[in-house]
Write an enzyme that holds these catalytic residues in place. Structure first.
Site, PDB file in Angstrom:
ATOM      1  N   SER A   1       0.805  -1.293  -0.199  1.00 45.64           N
ATOM      2  CA  SER A   1       0.147  -0.062   0.053  1.00 45.64           C
ATOM      3  C   SER A   1       0.802   1.167   0.175  1.00 45.64           C
ATOM      4  CB  SER A   1      -1.036  -0.170   1.339  1.00 45.64           C
ATOM      5  OG  SER A   1      -1.821   0.943   1.060  1.00 45.64           O
TER       6      SER A   1
ATOM      7  N   ASP B   1      -5.844  -3.759  -2.099  1.00 49.12           N
ATOM      8  CA  ASP B   1      -4.838  -3.630  -1.161  1.00 49.12           C
ATOM      9  C   ASP B   1      -4.078  -4.839  -0.740  1.00 49.12           C
ATOM     10  OD1 ASP B   1      -3.163  -2.542   0.805  1.00 49.12           O
ATOM     11  OD2 ASP B   1      -4.456  -1.175   1.228  1.00 49.12           O
TER      12      ASP B   1
END
Length: 386
Positions: free
Chosen positions: A59, A202
């Site tokens: 991320s 993610d």
């Protein structure tokens, strides 16, 4: 990193950076100090990518890794560590701008417009592909179409064209935190001309702390043959010859009471008091379990000094939010990073949840200086045998 590609050195050096949204300001502050220490040792032109064979990030950590690993036209790092901080302060408010009325928007779609992030990544990384990054960039994502993790790395992209995606696409995918950004869809083309589709969210849904993944990735690359098969066994020295710097984005104070959660329905698990409890729980569990396991591993190997985890424990509720890009909040995150440098090296007891000081190791700043000296030795040794 031409030096890294030219020779095989004794140690393999790994940088791992957790996910955490705007809280990436915390590891960015640490990296700014760290690059300055490397420059004190080896001159003003060195950059972090000169020292790490593998840079892994999930991320926001992946975005940091991508920035650090991007080359300029001369094959040198395009960005300095200080540029990461500029990225957060200048681009953060655009990336995390709210869509419509916050509560209503979250109920019917993602909080933020992913197109904004895509445009910013495109502006900074342009047409850079995975196979062309300086360090071996390792990015975990999760493919919701296949319901399995999808890992992208420089070394794999150099042998598998279907994984040779644009870095901007990979970073957009690993940043697609559920409820915050829409999943990212893109295609690659194999060497035979076939199309491969990715439907990514993610990587933090399972691997918010990618340090263990980076070690597995490194050891596998050491032993695999030309065709990808395992051609030899790794001995214990393969583990001992690792230097791992792992940076967190802050461990939150906010927790949840089981008696309260017993009455939660679906909505409360995904949205409660402005937070996303299910994501908080998953990311905290992932980060701490990895840290604990690696601490045990390096202790067993009698090389505890080869693993340095720097994490800010007990950050307050007011700064824990992943998308609070108010200028005063970004400054608070910078202050946390600065104060963290002067705090003693710590660890977490995963059974009790208590933080304890690692005796005899001094402050995080002192530990980073020692770590920088070890990296410098490897860097100079590699230069000497070119």
């Amino acid at each position: 990193m031409e030096v890294a590609k030219a020779t095989r050195r004794k140690m393999t050096c790994i940088l791992s950076i957790d996910g955490g949204g705007i809280r990436g300001v915390i590891p960015a502050t640490i990296l700014l100090f760290f690059e300055q220490q490397l420059q004190i040792l080896d001159g003003p032109d060195v950059r972090i990518a000169d020292y790490f064979d593998v840079i892994a990030g999930t991320s926001t950590g992946g975005i940091i890794g991508g920035i650090l690993s991007a080359p300029n036209e001369k094959g040198r790092p395009l960005f300095k560590a200080e540029d990461i901080m500029k990225f957060y302060t200048e681009e953060g408010p655009k990336i995390f701008a709210r869509r419509g009325v916050p509560l209503i928007t979250q109920l019917v779609g993602p909080k933020h417009d992913g197109d904004v992030l895509e445009n910013i990544l495109d502006k900074n990384l342009k047409d850079l592909k995975m196979k062309d990054t300086l360090s071996d960039l390792l990015i975990p994502t999760f493919d919701i179409k296949l319901m399995q993790p999808a890992y992208f790395s420089t070394s794999e992209a150099q042998h598998d064209e279907s994984k040779n995606a644009y870095v901007r696409d990979v970073l957009r995918g690993t940043s697609a935190a559920p409820t915050y950004f829409a999943p990212h869809i893109f295609n690659t083309t194999t060497s035979s001309g076939q199309t491969r589709a990715f439907n990514l969210v993610d990587g933090g849904v399972g691997i918010n702390n990618p340090a263990h993944l980076s070690i597995a990735h490194t050891l596998y690359n050491r032993v695999k043959g030309e065709g990808g098969e395992v051609s030899t066994a790794i001995d214990i020295e393969g583990y001992r010859n690792l230097l791992v710097l792992s940076l967190g984005t802050g461990k939150v104070v906010k927790s949840y009471n089981a008696s309260d959660a017993a009455n939660w329905g679906i909505l409360s698990w995904v949205l409660k008091d402005g937070q996303v409890p299910v994501m908080d729980i998953v990311s905290e569990c992932s980060a701490d379990v990895v840290d604990y396991n690696l601490s045990v591993l390096f202790s067993i190997l009698q090389r505890p000094e080869n693993y340095l985890r720097i994490q800010a424990f007990g950050i307050s509720k007011e700064v824990q939010t992943l998308d609070n890009v108010a200028s005063d909040n970004i400054q608070k995150l910078r202050d946390i990073g600065e104060k963290l440098l002067d705090m003693p090296v710590t660890n977490v007891n995963v059974e009790s949840g208590d933080t304890f000081v690692e005796r005899g190791l001094g402050t995080n700043k002192e530990a980073l200086i020692r770590f920088a000296k070890e990296l410098s030795k490897e860097y100079r040794a590699r230069l000497s045998i070119q």
